[in-house]
Design a protein around this motif. Structure first.
Motif, mmCIF file in Angstrom:
data_model
loop_
_atom_site.group_PDB
_atom_site.id
_atom_site.type_symbol
_atom_site.label_atom_id
_atom_site.label_comp_id
_atom_site.label_asym_id
_atom_site.label_seq_id
_atom_site.Cartn_x
_atom_site.Cartn_y
_atom_site.Cartn_z
ATOM 1 N N GLU A 52 33.825 45.149 43.226
ATOM 2 C CA GLU A 52 35.309 44.722 42.855
ATOM 3 C C GLU A 52 35.218 43.302 43.157
ATOM 4 N N ARG A 53 34.295 42.603 44.136
ATOM 5 C CA ARG A 53 34.285 41.159 44.159
ATOM 6 C C ARG A 53 33.687 40.348 43.023
ATOM 7 N N PHE A 54 32.618 40.967 42.372
ATOM 8 C CA PHE A 54 31.929 40.499 41.307
ATOM 9 C C PHE A 54 33.102 40.387 40.045
ATOM 10 N N LYS A 55 33.650 41.547 39.784
ATOM 11 C CA LYS A 55 34.618 41.871 38.969
ATOM 12 C C LYS A 55 35.724 40.740 39.093
ATOM 13 N N ASP A 56 36.087 40.505 40.265
ATOM 14 C CA ASP A 56 37.225 39.482 40.453
ATOM 15 C C ASP A 56 36.613 38.047 40.277
ATOM 16 N N GLN A 57 35.445 37.773 40.603
ATOM 17 C CA GLN A 57 34.733 36.402 40.206
ATOM 18 C C GLN A 57 34.539 36.067 38.722
ATOM 19 N N GLY A 58 34.551 37.344 37.927
ATOM 20 C CA GLY A 58 34.367 37.101 36.450
ATOM 21 C C GLY A 58 32.778 37.395 36.207
ATOM 22 N N THR A 59 32.191 37.936 37.046
ATOM 23 C CA THR A 59 30.837 38.327 36.899
ATOM 24 C C THR A 59 30.633 39.760 36.972
ATOM 25 N N PRO A 60 31.267 40.646 36.190
ATOM 26 C CA PRO A 60 31.024 41.980 36.366
ATOM 27 C C PRO A 60 29.542 42.630 36.460
ATOM 28 N N VAL A 61 29.461 43.605 37.310
ATOM 29 C CA VAL A 61 28.057 44.091 37.255
ATOM 30 C C VAL A 61 27.620 44.606 35.898
ATOM 31 N N LEU A 62 26.446 44.641 35.546
ATOM 32 C CA LEU A 62 26.063 45.168 34.295
ATOM 33 C C LEU A 62 25.680 46.515 34.646
ATOM 34 N N SER A 63 26.168 47.394 33.673
ATOM 35 C CA SER A 63 25.719 48.872 33.861
ATOM 36 C C SER A 63 24.173 48.935 33.685
ATOM 37 N N GLY A 64 23.583 50.126 34.078
ATOM 38 C CA GLY A 64 22.107 50.095 34.563
ATOM 39 C C GLY A 64 21.080 49.940 33.571
ATOM 40 N N HIS A 65 21.398 50.040 32.198
ATOM 41 C CA HIS A 65 20.471 50.202 31.056
ATOM 42 C C HIS A 65 19.846 48.695 30.876
ATOM 43 N N ILE A 66 18.594 48.744 30.711
ATOM 44 C CA ILE A 66 17.975 47.606 30.495
ATOM 45 C C ILE A 66 18.211 46.778 29.123
ATOM 46 N N ARG A 67 18.722 47.613 28.229
ATOM 47 C CA ARG A 67 18.878 46.833 26.931
ATOM 48 C C ARG A 67 19.882 45.994 27.215
ATOM 49 N N LYS A 68 21.004 46.273 27.886
ATOM 50 C CA LYS A 68 22.124 45.269 28.130
ATOM 51 C C LYS A 68 21.636 44.101 28.846
ATOM 52 N N LEU A 69 20.566 44.321 29.819
ATOM 53 C CA LEU A 69 20.069 42.969 30.408
ATOM 54 C C LEU A 69 19.243 42.318 29.524
ATOM 55 N N VAL A 70 18.552 42.830 28.491
ATOM 56 C CA VAL A 70 17.720 42.020 27.421
ATOM 57 C C VAL A 70 18.980 41.411 26.734
ATOM 58 N N HIS A 71 19.804 41.797 26.260
ATOM 59 C CA HIS A 71 20.830 41.178 25.701
ATOM 60 C C HIS A 71 21.430 40.101 25.930
ATOM 61 N N GLU A 72 21.843 40.135 27.435
ATOM 62 C CA GLU A 72 22.530 39.109 28.148
ATOM 63 C C GLU A 72 21.336 37.716 28.266
ATOM 64 N N LEU A 73 20.282 38.059 28.229
ATOM 65 C CA LEU A 73 19.230 37.137 28.666
ATOM 66 C C LEU A 73 18.919 36.395 27.296
ATOM 67 N N LYS A 74 18.865 37.177 26.471
ATOM 68 C CA LYS A 74 18.493 36.534 24.931
ATOM 69 C C LYS A 74 19.723 35.859 24.519
ATOM 70 N N THR A 75 20.784 36.069 24.936
ATOM 71 C CA THR A 75 21.946 35.231 24.464
ATOM 72 C C THR A 75 22.064 33.953 25.090
ATOM 73 N N PHE A 76 21.561 34.066 26.480
ATOM 74 C CA PHE A 76 21.506 32.640 27.131
ATOM 75 C C PHE A 76 20.297 31.916 26.905
ATOM 76 N N LEU A 77 19.292 32.533 26.588
ATOM 77 C CA LEU A 77 17.897 31.548 26.459
ATOM 78 C C LEU A 77 17.822 31.182 25.125
ATOM 79 N N THR A 78 18.316 31.749 24.072
ATOM 80 C CA THR A 78 18.317 31.157 22.746
ATOM 81 C C THR A 78 19.447 30.625 21.902
#
Length: 455
Positions: free
Chosen positions: A429-455
């Motif tokens: 709940e606190r991460f959501k209020d902060q604007g940094t919601p917890v990613l769901s557990g699938h690794i592909r979502k993390l890969v996508h987030e990191l690629k968006t930032f690093l490229t």
């Protein structure tokens, strides 16, 4: 057929009436009697009857069919016998996978179960190993089995539940193995198929192994790491190319020559009499990409509940560390924190230095992570944990401070191939209020987030 399946699942003793009736059914529809043998693996059935392999593939994937005609056959001509045939095959797959052997498990039994579980995953339209976790393969187009009927139970809807259940069964089998004895025998160790459950046990027990057993354990870990790394590397490389940087002049080499543009721009130099094009200027393609040096700090909870995440993130960090101009740091923690940055390029060596299990105190990891944030707007912090912390408020305040500084903060519930994640509701709940919601557990979502930032 399904009554026999239920009877076998809940009571391993043979029910004479159901067994004899089922035998008569499979013989009547032209299937081998071996299909009813609980001790026969699907591999052995397919080896003797290779034509059945195509029927097992996509067996439980729903097919689009029209409503049944009055004559008892649907518009595709699939009659009741085809439905019974499919029920017999479904029963074989489910019985072999969900009725695991009792008592101590041998290497052969584990290998057979893993193979049968792979057939179940294929029947559901997935790749073998995908649902059990550890191999982050994407969900592909489901193959269509032959001779299907419209009434087969649609188990594909239950994939989010089936995956963790398969992982749990496999973990139970591994725990019932005399793993140290198996590893000490090269012939038995060679029969083991690496899986997340097996790797977890090896990492937990590595300090108690030596000699041949330790060598075999390392070989299995290395093999698993390489398999997962190959899949993850493909996912990362698909989108890690930045935009073209047109501020950098193109390199004047032949491979960059833009032949079409060169001809078009020099058409005014065409000589009709000589039928020759005179080129007074060459044009080259831009190939330089915009890449900004980035710092990636990965913090991974290595407590007992986060083994899958530890393995996947260690491999993922090593892949991003191999990209140009990406500075990767890796920190693992339970009640103590360990800076693994020196080994981040080698996930195998990194995993051997982890110490799985214990409690969770993220403040010790934060003490290592904060000094690494030199340029906040050029830094991303990925924090992977279930966030069941005993110093919750101080840890969250530190995380909020990182977010306010301008660094990109990505909280991740867990990083598994099945996508299942359990996160402390207080943190969620606190991460959501902060604007940094917890990613769901699938690794592909993390890969996508990191690629968006690093490229």
């Amino acid at each position: 057929m399904y009554w026999r399946l239920l009877a076998r699942l809940f009571d391993p003793e043979e029910q004479a009436a159901l067994e004899s009736a089922s035998l008569a059914v499979v013989e009547d529809i032209g299937l081998p009697a071996k299909l009813l043998d609980p001790q026969a693996s699907i591999d052995s059935v397919v080896q003797r009857h290779p034509e059945l392999a195509a029927e097992f593939d996509g067996l439980m994937v729903p097919e689009e069919t029209d409503e049944t005609d009055e004559g008892g056959e649907d518009s595709g001509g699939r009659d009741r016998a085809a439905e019974v045939r499919r029920a017999a095959l479904v029963s074989k797959v489910l019985l072999n996978v969900f009725h695991s052997p009792p008592g101590t498990v041998t290497a052969d039994q584990l290998s057979r179960w893993q193979s049968d579980a792979g057939w179940l995953e294929r029947a559901l339209g997935c790749t073998p190993g995908e649902l059990r976790g550890g191999r982050a393969g994407g969900r592909g187009a489901a193959p269509t089995g032959t001779g299907g009927g419209g009434r087969t139970p649609d188990l594909s809807r239950l994939i989010p539940e089936i995956g963790p259940e398969l992982g749990s069964i496999e973990a139970g089998l591994v725990k019932r193995m005399r793993l140290r004895e198996v590893l000490a025998d090269p012939a038995l160790a060679a029969r083991l198929t690496p899986s997340m459950s097996l790797i977890e046990q090896l990492l937990r027990d590595k300090d108690n192994l030596s000699g041949v057993a330790l060598a075999n354990a390392k070989a299995l870990i290395r093999r698993f790491v390489d398999e997962v790394a190959e899949v993850l590397r493909t996912q990362v490389e698909k989108s890690t190319v930045g935009a073209l940087d047109r501020s950098v002049p193109p390199k004047r080499v032949f491979r960059n020559l833009d032949l079409d543009r060169t001809i078009w721009k020099n058409l005014t130099n065409w000589s009709p009499e000589e039928e020759r094009l005179y080129v007074d200027r060459l044009f080259y393609r831009h190939t330089a990409r915009k890449t900004t040096p980035q710092r990636l700090i990965v913090v991974v909870d290595q407590s007992g509940s986060m083994v899958d995440s530890m393995v996947n993130c260690t491999i993922l960090a090593s892949i991003f560390a191999g990209l140009p101009k990406v500075d990767v740091h890796l920190i693992a923690y339970d009640t103590q924190a360990l800076d693994l940055t020196a080994w981040v390029h080698d996930p195998f060596e990194t995993l051997l230095r982890t110490n799985l299990g214990g409690g969770t105190d993220g403040t010790v990891a934060m003490a290592l992570a904060q000094p690494k944030i030199a340029e906040p707007r050029n830094t991303v912090v990925v924090w992977i944990s279930d966030f069941y912390e005993w110093q919750a408020e101080p840890l969250f305040e530190s995380m909020a401070a990182i977010h306010r500084s301008g660094a990109k903060f990505i909280p991740v519930g867990s990083v598994t191939s099945s996508g299942r994640a359990s996160v402390n509701p207080w943190f969620r709940e606190r991460f959501k209020d902060q604007g940094t919601p917890v990613l769901s557990g699938h690794i592909r979502k993390l890969v996508h987030e990191l690629k968006t930032f690093l490229t």
